[in-house]
Structure formats: structure tokens, C-alpha cells
Design a protein around this motif. Sequence first.
Motif, PDB file in Angstrom:
ATOM      1  N   TYR A  96      -6.347   3.938   1.252  1.00 16.77           N
ATOM      2  CA  TYR A  96      -6.283   2.488   1.058  1.00 16.77           C
ATOM      3  C   TYR A  96      -5.902   1.812   2.381  1.00 16.77           C
ATOM      4  CZ  TYR A  96      -1.500   4.104   0.405  1.00 16.77           C
ATOM      5  OH  TYR A  96      -0.293   4.726   0.558  1.00 16.77           O
ATOM      6  N   PRO A  97      -6.212   0.523   2.493  1.00 18.82           N
ATOM      7  CA  PRO A  97      -5.836  -0.214   3.710  1.00 18.82           C
ATOM      8  C   PRO A  97      -4.319  -0.318   3.853  1.00 18.82           C
ATOM      9  CG  PRO A  97      -7.466  -1.439   2.425  1.00 18.82           C
ATOM     10  CD  PRO A  97      -7.024  -0.275   1.584  1.00 18.82           C
ATOM     11  N   GLU A  98      -3.849  -0.268   5.077  1.00 16.54           N
ATOM     12  CA  GLU A  98      -2.416  -0.297   5.378  1.00 16.54           C
ATOM     13  C   GLU A  98      -1.728  -1.512   4.763  1.00 16.54           C
ATOM     14  OE1 GLU A  98       1.292   0.755   7.027  1.00 16.54           O
ATOM     15  OE2 GLU A  98      -0.509   1.962   6.800  1.00 16.54           O
ATOM     16  N   ASN A  99      -2.392  -2.666   4.770  1.00 19.35           N
ATOM     17  CA  ASN A  99      -1.763  -3.883   4.248  1.00 19.35           C
ATOM     18  C   ASN A  99      -1.594  -3.863   2.725  1.00 19.35           C
ATOM     19  OD1 ASN A  99      -4.629  -4.157   3.990  1.00 19.35           O
ATOM     20  ND2 ASN A  99      -4.373  -6.351   3.687  1.00 19.35           N
ATOM     21  N   LEU A 100      -2.193  -2.885   2.047  1.00 20.40           N
ATOM     22  CA  LEU A 100      -2.066  -2.795   0.589  1.00 20.40           C
ATOM     23  C   LEU A 100      -1.124  -1.674   0.141  1.00 20.40           C
ATOM     24  CD1 LEU A 100      -5.764  -3.269  -0.601  1.00 20.40           C
ATOM     25  CD2 LEU A 100      -3.965  -4.993  -0.421  1.00 20.40           C
ATOM     26  N   ILE A 103       2.988  -0.856  -6.753  1.00 19.36           N
ATOM     27  CA  ILE A 103       1.718  -1.282  -6.174  1.00 19.36           C
ATOM     28  C   ILE A 103       1.406  -2.689  -6.657  1.00 19.36           C
ATOM     29  CG2 ILE A 103       0.843   1.076  -5.986  1.00 19.36           C
ATOM     30  CD1 ILE A 103      -0.958   0.461  -8.399  1.00 19.36           C
ATOM     31  N   ASN A 104       0.693  -3.431  -5.814  1.00 24.14           N
ATOM     32  CA  ASN A 104       0.300  -4.771  -6.238  1.00 24.14           C
ATOM     33  C   ASN A 104      -1.077  -4.716  -6.889  1.00 24.14           C
ATOM     34  OD1 ASN A 104      -1.689  -4.835  -4.178  1.00 24.14           O
ATOM     35  ND2 ASN A 104      -0.208  -5.619  -2.705  1.00 24.14           N
ATOM     36  N   SER A 105      -1.497  -5.821  -7.481  1.00 21.61           N
ATOM     37  CA  SER A 105      -2.765  -5.857  -8.215  1.00 21.61           C
ATOM     38  C   SER A 105      -3.963  -5.626  -7.294  1.00 21.61           C
ATOM     39  CB  SER A 105      -2.902  -7.187  -8.966  1.00 21.61           C
ATOM     40  OG  SER A 105      -2.865  -8.266  -8.059  1.00 21.61           O
ATOM     41  N   GLU A 106      -3.854  -6.027  -6.026  1.00 21.17           N
ATOM     42  CA  GLU A 106      -4.955  -5.805  -5.086  1.00 21.17           C
ATOM     43  C   GLU A 106      -5.170  -4.311  -4.834  1.00 21.17           C
ATOM     44  OE1 GLU A 106      -5.044  -8.902  -1.685  1.00 21.17           O
ATOM     45  OE2 GLU A 106      -2.958  -8.791  -2.431  1.00 21.17           O
ATOM     46  N   LEU A 107      -4.091  -3.563  -4.677  1.00 23.50           N
ATOM     47  CA  LEU A 107      -4.215  -2.123  -4.463  1.00 23.50           C
ATOM     48  C   LEU A 107      -4.754  -1.454  -5.730  1.00 23.50           C
ATOM     49  CD1 LEU A 107      -3.947   0.448  -2.844  1.00 23.50           C
ATOM     50  CD2 LEU A 107      -1.506   0.483  -3.402  1.00 23.50           C
ATOM     51  N   ALA A 108      -4.275  -1.870  -6.879  1.00 15.57           N
ATOM     52  CA  ALA A 108      -4.775  -1.298  -8.136  1.00 15.57           C
ATOM     53  C   ALA A 108      -6.277  -1.548  -8.267  1.00 15.57           C
ATOM     54  CB  ALA A 108      -4.031  -1.888  -9.325  1.00 15.57           C
TER      55      ALA A 108
END
Length: 189
Positions: free
Chosen positions: A159-163, A170-175
Motif C-alpha cells: 500500500y502507499p506510504e501515506n495510507l 486503518i482508515n477507510s481509504e486503505l481498506a
Amino acid sequence: MEIKRLWHTLRLCLIRNGYKRAEYAKRKGIYNNIGENVMIQSRKVPLYSQLIRFHNNIQVASNVTFLTHDVTHNVIKKKIPNSKIPEKIGCIEIMDNVFIGSNSTILYNIRIGPNSLVAAGSVVTKDVPPNTVVGGNPARVLGTFNDYLQKRSLDVNSYPENLKPVNQRINSELAEFEWKKFDAVKSGK
């Protein structure tokens, strides 16, 4: 269960962080030794915990069982009442730079060598050589630690470092990112 062991198990259940759990165990002398940078997710204090030694940079995932004894002597004593067969006990030593995956079982008289990984669900019945990855029931060598490092460094599906997860959340963007990646792989796209 002995009162002191029960008390420590209850205290460990209340400590949410695996590093803090290991520090509590170190401070209270629960194990024979706990080195630096040790994380223990397990909350249960094993019987004869003084027969367990953790060196440095060790990660123990959840539900790992350390068996420092067996109780077959009880079965034998019931079958042969006058037998003098004692309880069998032994030490467990986890060397530097080791990861032990969830739901693994480590039997007594085992040394897990430095720079080793134990896959989740493994049953370790023999010593783990240095620089190896083991898994299965009974655990067998699956590869080398260096092969694993190389494979992980080539993993482009990260995954991207910012996520990245923060404070084990975890936030919804990472999920969403992970589900899209999962769906793409599973649908063959």
C-alpha cells in the motif's frame, strides 16, 4: 492455575500493547529472560514460564502456545498406579530476530535460531535452524530468511506510504485500496 500465574494472566489481558505486555512480564520476572524490543501478543502465562527465554527483537503473534511440559505421566500413573514416571519438562529459547506467527505451538526443549520465522499455525517439534522459515504441522523448513527478505523487498503490491496503518488502525481509504487489490487478484484482472 496458581494464583500468581492467574493474576499475571489477568493483568496481561488488560495491557493492550504487545510491547508493554512484554515489558510488564520482564519487570515482574515472569519469564527466565526477555531481551530488548520484544512484543508478546499472547496474554496467557504458560506453566513453568521460567523455562522460557526470549532474546532480542522478537515478535510473538496472538494465540501462540508455549508448552514447557507434558502430562502423559498422569495417564501412565492411572494405568500403572505404582509407576515412578515423572512429569516431563523442558526449556524453550527464542534467539534474536524471530517472528512467531499466530496460533503456533512451540514444544519443550526447542531453540528457535536467530533470524527465523515461524509461520502461523505451525507446531514446532524440533529446533529451528538459524536463518530459516518454517511452517506446518510438524513444522518443516520452507526456505531461508534471506529468501523471505528478498521476496518481501520485491513486493510491489504494498500500500502507499501515506495510507499506512496508524496505532493499529486503518482508515477507510486503505481498506478500499486493499479491497480493490484483493478483488482484482481474485477476479483474475
